[in-house]
Enzyme design. Structure first.
Site, PDB file in Angstrom:
ATOM      1  N   ASN A   1      56.145  45.877  21.309  1.00  0.00           N
ATOM      2  CA  ASN A   1      57.217  46.880  21.230  1.00  0.00           C
ATOM      3  C   ASN A   1      58.532  46.375  21.819  1.00  0.00           C
ATOM      4  O   ASN A   1      59.451  47.153  22.042  1.00  0.00           O
ATOM      5  CB  ASN A   1      56.787  48.213  21.889  1.00  0.00           C
ATOM      6  CG  ASN A   1      56.545  48.046  23.384  1.00  0.00           C
ATOM      7  OD1 ASN A   1      56.616  46.921  23.899  1.00  0.00           O
ATOM      8  ND2 ASN A   1      56.262  49.128  24.063  1.00  0.00           N
TER       9      ASN A   1
ATOM     10  N   ASP B   1      53.371  40.985  23.362  1.00  0.00           N
ATOM     11  CA  ASP B   1      54.202  42.194  23.370  1.00  0.00           C
ATOM     12  C   ASP B   1      54.478  42.591  21.915  1.00  0.00           C
ATOM     13  O   ASP B   1      54.868  41.745  21.111  1.00  0.00           O
ATOM     14  CB  ASP B   1      55.507  41.858  24.111  1.00  0.00           C
ATOM     15  CG  ASP B   1      56.529  42.982  24.065  1.00  0.00           C
ATOM     16  OD1 ASP B   1      56.130  44.150  23.849  1.00  0.00           O
ATOM     17  OD2 ASP B   1      57.731  42.681  24.257  1.00  0.00           O
TER      18      ASP B   1
ATOM     19  N   ASP C   1      51.050  44.357  25.488  1.00  0.00           N
ATOM     20  CA  ASP C   1      50.486  45.697  25.296  1.00  0.00           C
ATOM     21  C   ASP C   1      49.176  45.621  24.509  1.00  0.00           C
ATOM     22  O   ASP C   1      48.792  44.556  24.009  1.00  0.00           O
ATOM     23  CB  ASP C   1      51.512  46.626  24.631  1.00  0.00           C
ATOM     24  CG  ASP C   1      52.245  45.956  23.474  1.00  0.00           C
ATOM     25  OD1 ASP C   1      51.540  45.370  22.632  1.00  0.00           O
ATOM     26  OD2 ASP C   1      53.486  46.001  23.425  1.00  0.00           O
TER      27      ASP C   1
ATOM     28  N   ASP D   1      59.461  45.215  24.747  1.00  0.00           N
ATOM     29  CA  ASP D   1      59.942  45.511  26.097  1.00  0.00           C
ATOM     30  C   ASP D   1      59.710  44.350  27.073  1.00  0.00           C
ATOM     31  O   ASP D   1      59.937  44.497  28.281  1.00  0.00           O
ATOM     32  CB  ASP D   1      59.306  46.805  26.643  1.00  0.00           C
ATOM     33  CG  ASP D   1      57.796  46.692  26.793  1.00  0.00           C
ATOM     34  OD1 ASP D   1      57.227  45.636  26.438  1.00  0.00           O
ATOM     35  OD2 ASP D   1      57.166  47.657  27.269  1.00  0.00           O
TER      36      ASP D   1
ATOM     37  N   HIS E   1      43.660  34.728  37.192  1.00  0.00           N
ATOM     38  CA  HIS E   1      45.041  35.140  37.452  1.00  0.00           C
ATOM     39  C   HIS E   1      45.414  35.083  38.931  1.00  0.00           C
ATOM     40  O   HIS E   1      46.497  35.530  39.298  1.00  0.00           O
ATOM     41  CB  HIS E   1      45.234  36.566  36.918  1.00  0.00           C
ATOM     42  CG  HIS E   1      44.329  37.551  37.614  1.00  0.00           C
ATOM     43  ND1 HIS E   1      42.988  37.645  37.355  1.00  0.00           N
ATOM     44  CD2 HIS E   1      44.578  38.453  38.593  1.00  0.00           C
ATOM     45  CE1 HIS E   1      42.449  38.560  38.133  1.00  0.00           C
ATOM     46  NE2 HIS E   1      43.399  39.075  38.897  1.00  0.00           N
ATOM     47  N   ASP E   2      44.509  34.611  39.767  1.00  0.00           N
ATOM     48  CA  ASP E   2      44.771  34.574  41.208  1.00  0.00           C
ATOM     49  C   ASP E   2      44.968  33.172  41.760  1.00  0.00           C
ATOM     50  O   ASP E   2      45.280  33.030  42.947  1.00  0.00           O
ATOM     51  CB  ASP E   2      43.593  35.213  41.971  1.00  0.00           C
ATOM     52  CG  ASP E   2      43.525  36.713  41.782  1.00  0.00           C
ATOM     53  OD1 ASP E   2      44.586  37.336  41.602  1.00  0.00           O
ATOM     54  OD2 ASP E   2      42.411  37.255  41.804  1.00  0.00           O
TER      55      ASP E   2
ATOM     56  N   GLU F   1      33.324  40.071  40.841  1.00  0.00           N
ATOM     57  CA  GLU F   1      34.240  39.094  41.450  1.00  0.00           C
ATOM     58  C   GLU F   1      33.643  38.726  42.805  1.00  0.00           C
ATOM     59  O   GLU F   1      33.877  39.385  43.811  1.00  0.00           O
ATOM     60  CB  GLU F   1      35.636  39.681  41.640  1.00  0.00           C
ATOM     61  CG  GLU F   1      36.617  38.575  42.052  1.00  0.00           C
ATOM     62  CD  GLU F   1      37.877  39.058  42.769  1.00  0.00           C
ATOM     63  OE1 GLU F   1      38.819  38.279  42.877  1.00  0.00           O
ATOM     64  OE2 GLU F   1      37.908  40.215  43.243  1.00  0.00           O
TER      65      GLU F   1
ATOM     66  N   ASP G   1      36.099  44.349  40.615  1.00  0.00           N
ATOM     67  CA  ASP G   1      37.090  43.694  41.464  1.00  0.00           C
ATOM     68  C   ASP G   1      36.682  43.740  42.937  1.00  0.00           C
ATOM     69  O   ASP G   1      36.121  44.744  43.388  1.00  0.00           O
ATOM     70  CB  ASP G   1      38.416  44.449  41.283  1.00  0.00           C
ATOM     71  CG  ASP G   1      39.543  43.873  42.104  1.00  0.00           C
ATOM     72  OD1 ASP G   1      39.974  42.766  41.786  1.00  0.00           O
ATOM     73  OD2 ASP G   1      39.987  44.538  43.066  1.00  0.00           O
TER      74      ASP G   1
ATOM     75  N   ASP H   1      38.340  46.158  33.873  1.00  0.00           N
ATOM     76  CA  ASP H   1      38.346  45.792  35.283  1.00  0.00           C
ATOM     77  C   ASP H   1      38.090  47.070  36.082  1.00  0.00           C
ATOM     78  O   ASP H   1      38.748  48.091  35.855  1.00  0.00           O
ATOM     79  CB  ASP H   1      39.731  45.218  35.651  1.00  0.00           C
ATOM     80  CG  ASP H   1      39.645  44.133  36.700  1.00  0.00           C
ATOM     81  OD1 ASP H   1      38.911  44.341  37.677  1.00  0.00           O
ATOM     82  OD2 ASP H   1      40.317  43.103  36.535  1.00  0.00           O
TER      83      ASP H   1
HETATM   84  C1  NOJ Z   1      41.239  40.576  43.107  1.00  0.00           C
HETATM   85  C2  NOJ Z   1      42.158  40.535  41.939  1.00  0.00           C
HETATM   86  O1  NOJ Z   1      41.744  39.506  41.069  1.00  0.00           O
HETATM   87  C3  NOJ Z   1      43.541  40.321  42.476  1.00  0.00           C
HETATM   88  O2  NOJ Z   1      44.466  40.043  41.466  1.00  0.00           O
HETATM   89  C4  NOJ Z   1      43.923  41.568  43.243  1.00  0.00           C
HETATM   90  O3  NOJ Z   1      45.183  41.354  43.838  1.00  0.00           O
HETATM   91  C5  NOJ Z   1      42.902  41.874  44.333  1.00  0.00           C
HETATM   92  N1  NOJ Z   1      41.538  41.747  43.880  1.00  0.00           N
HETATM   93  C6  NOJ Z   1      43.065  43.275  44.826  1.00  0.00           C
HETATM   94  O4  NOJ Z   1      42.629  44.193  43.868  1.00  0.00           O
END
Ligand code: NOJ
Length: 611
Positions: free
Chosen positions: A77, A75, A83, A79, A395-396, A332, A259, A152
């Site tokens: 700025n 970050d 960014d 907040d 991140h999932d 993905e 994605d 993405d």
């Molecule tokens: C896969 C992404 O990696 C995930 O974070 C997202 O929630 C779903 N696709 C829906 O776009």
């Protein structure tokens, strides 16, 4: 969240100081003479782009790609949200780490129901991250450091606030109506409730059909109801997304990560999906309390390969036009097996993804040598010679500590995992914070959860906040991530010891290991381009392989997947060769030959076979 739900289911100038320590990355690996003064070339080499063995055209075949979750990276700025200027600030760090490309999770304007994966405008930057001007500067600054920026590209769905959907839901005869997937109710209950067309479910829980009362039809959403699926049976959608892809290619991006690509199409028959059953024949109930369906009508359906090829054709045209070098398309691709993965590369005549993600290996989620060996071999032999794209984290999914760690040897285990990632043939994708061993830190209370799935499935599944916490740069307030009084997700308490700055000055750190491995991947010919074969193939505890390329010494790699010391022999008795260490677990002894390599708990050895 297990792998299935994850489609749903899933700096400092002293950066190089780590190379100064004895024994981590040896002089031999750097091509420097073994003298005390060999430290100088190491520093210089790491401070600039390592001499890549691959060309601009082929960079993606041996690439190191770093996933940034922009909200949590840096970050600037104040907040509490990362960014684009923050990413710019950290580009030298990324260059010194040796990355070729950064993939940014979505930064487009979005209501942020799914933190950017619900896009309201595909041709702009969400003001919380910056502006298009900031983005252009990021691309330019990254380019100066030989780092490509990958966007993405979410083509399965938009936000329900996207003007296309706003128009589509405004009336049944709006020209945009057919840009989305609408269906009449199958019927109505006695009390007048509409019954969805079939049993299809959202990967984020419950029915995938949302009733739109004003126009009296359901629309389909594979993810949140705020993420309506677009209708890929409509040619206008193909043209619209091709234009969006061109827009970003024209701004100089190095490619895209597509994605949720396998869910673009649904079976037009609208038939129900089958139920997954356990070994006793009982339906499996998932984290949302729903019966787990088999995805047979909503995943990996006909039409998908044609779309990927269309985007590839669009993208390939840009390879020469703006600046040289291949734009890379990454998918993905959570798929059931390596045969389906192989199809995602397409053919020479009809190419598709350069790098569909190989989720077969990274999501084994258990340090099981036999599974690793089999799946790495599959990637070597079943992908028609294409480079696999390995990844262990994103991140999932909970971070590596949860899926592979034992709570005692997490750093050693992370070294072993990184060795598989960077020292096997192909390209490597890793997630911010992996290089310092950031830990999964889920929210303790439901009221603190930000990711809606964590609220829907609490407490069985606490959502994905735990793997999205702010990057831990140093031991100052908010780990150096932000000067805000509070950050969008709290900084995990581990930051005082687990941070970039501390690890940069520790030659035995995980960060040092990552940097050394990446440098080897780039500069050692066998590791950069060599063919690969498993060694000691019956060993259930140690994974070993060799990389060979003509004109350079072969490189052997051994990773102990157990907490006990192991000794391996990678040569038939009487035909041992001397070895020269390139990289080894801190504190380990150098073996004299490949006939006897001693590995401590989760220890790793990488060495060159001497002629
Ligand atoms: C896969 C992404 O990696 C995930 O974070 C997202 O929630 C779903 N696709 C829906 O776009």
């Amino acid at each position: 969240m297990h792998a299935r739900t994850s489609k749903a289911h899933i700096a400092q100038s002293c950066a190089t100081a780590l190379l100064l320590g004895a024994g981590v990355l040896t002089a031999a690996a750097q091509g420097a003479k073994p003298s005390p003064r060999n430290r100088a070339p190491m520093v210089q080499q790491a401070a600039t782009q390592p001499a890549a063995v691959t060309s601009d055209r082929d960079w993606w075949k041996n690439a190191v790609i770093y996933e940034i979750y922009p909200r949590s990276f840096q970050d600037t700025n104040g907040d509490g949200i990362g960014d684009l200027n923050g990413i710019i600030r950290r580009l030298d760090y990324l260059r010194d780490l040796g990355v070729d490309a950064i993939w940014l999770t979505p930064i487009y304007p979005s209501p942020e129901v799914d933190f950017g994966y619900d896009i309201a405008d595909y041709r702009a930057i969400d003001p919380q991250y910056g502006s298009l001007a900031n983005f252009d500067r990021l691309v330019a600054e990254a380019g100066k450091r030989h780092i490509r920026v990958l966007m993405d590209m979410v083509m399965n769905h938009t936000s329900d606030k996207h003007p296309w959907f706003v128009a589509a839901r405004s009336s049944k005869d709006n020209p945009y109506r057919d840009w989305f997937v609408w269906q009449d109710a199958k019927g109505f209950t006695k009390d007048g409730k509409p019954i969805p067309p079939n049993n299809w479910q959202s990967l984020f829980g419950h029915s995938a059909w949302q009733w739109d009362a004003p126009t009296r039809q359901f629309y389909y959403h594979k993810f949140y109801s705020e993420q309506p699926d677009v209708n890929w049976h409509n040619p206008a959608i193909h043209a619209a997304f091709a234009d969006i892809v061109k827009f970003w290619l024209g701004r100089g991006v190095g490619g895209f990560r597509f994605d949720a690509i396998t869910t673009l199409y649904e079976d037009p028959s609208l038939a129900d999906e089958g139920t997954i059953r356990d070994k006793d024949g009982k339906p499996v109930i998932n984290a949302y309390g729903d019966v787990q369906l088999d995805g047979s009508k909503t995943d990996n359906q006909p039409g998908l390969h044609e779309v990927v090829n269309e985007m590839r054709v669009v993208s390939d045209k840009f390879n020469k036009s703006v600046f040289p070098g291949t734009r890379v398309l990454i998918g993905e691709t959570y798929l059931p097996n390596v045969q389906e993965l192989a199809k995602m590369y397409g053919t020479v005549a009809r190419p598709e993804f350069h790098l569909p993600m190989d989720t077969q290996i990274g999501m084994i989620n258990k340090l099981d040598v036999a599974s690793f060996r089999a799946k790495i071999n599959d990637a070597q032999t079943q992908l028609h010679g294409n480079p696999p794209l390995l990844l262990f984290d994103n991140h999932d999914n909970p971070r590596i500590d949860v899926r592979y760690g034992d709570g005692v040897h997490d750093t050693e285990i992370a070294r072993a995992i990184a060795t598989v990632l960077f020292a096997t043939r192909g390209s490597a994708l890793f997630y911010y914070g992996d290089e310092i061993g950031m830990k999964t830190t889920p929210p303790a209370r439901k009221e603190d959860v930000k990711d809606p799935v964590g609220i829907i499935a609490w407490p069985v599944f606490k959502g994905r906040d735990g793997e999205r916490t702010p990057m831990q740069w140093n031991a100052t307030t908010n780990a150096g991530f932000s000067t805000a009084a509070s950050t969008w997700l709290p900084v995990p308490p581990t930051y005082s010891t687990v941070n970039v700055q501390a690890q940069q000055s520790d030659p035995d750190s995980l960060f040092a290991w990552y940097q050394s491995l990446i440098q080897l991947k780039k500069t050692n010919p066998a590791l950069a381009r060599g063919q690969q074969a498993m060694l000691d193939s019956q060993n259930p505890k140690v994974l070993s392989w060799v990389r060979r390329v003509s004109g350079s010494p072969a490189v052997i790699v051994s990773a102990n997947f157990t907490a006990e010391q192991q000794t391996v022999s990678l040569a038939a008795p009487g035909s041992e060769s001397k070895v020269k260490t390139l990289l080894k677990t801190p504190g380990a002894a150098d073996p004299a030959t490949n006939g006897s390599i001693v590995l401590g708990p989760f220890g790793v050895y990488i060495g060159e076979i001497q002629p």
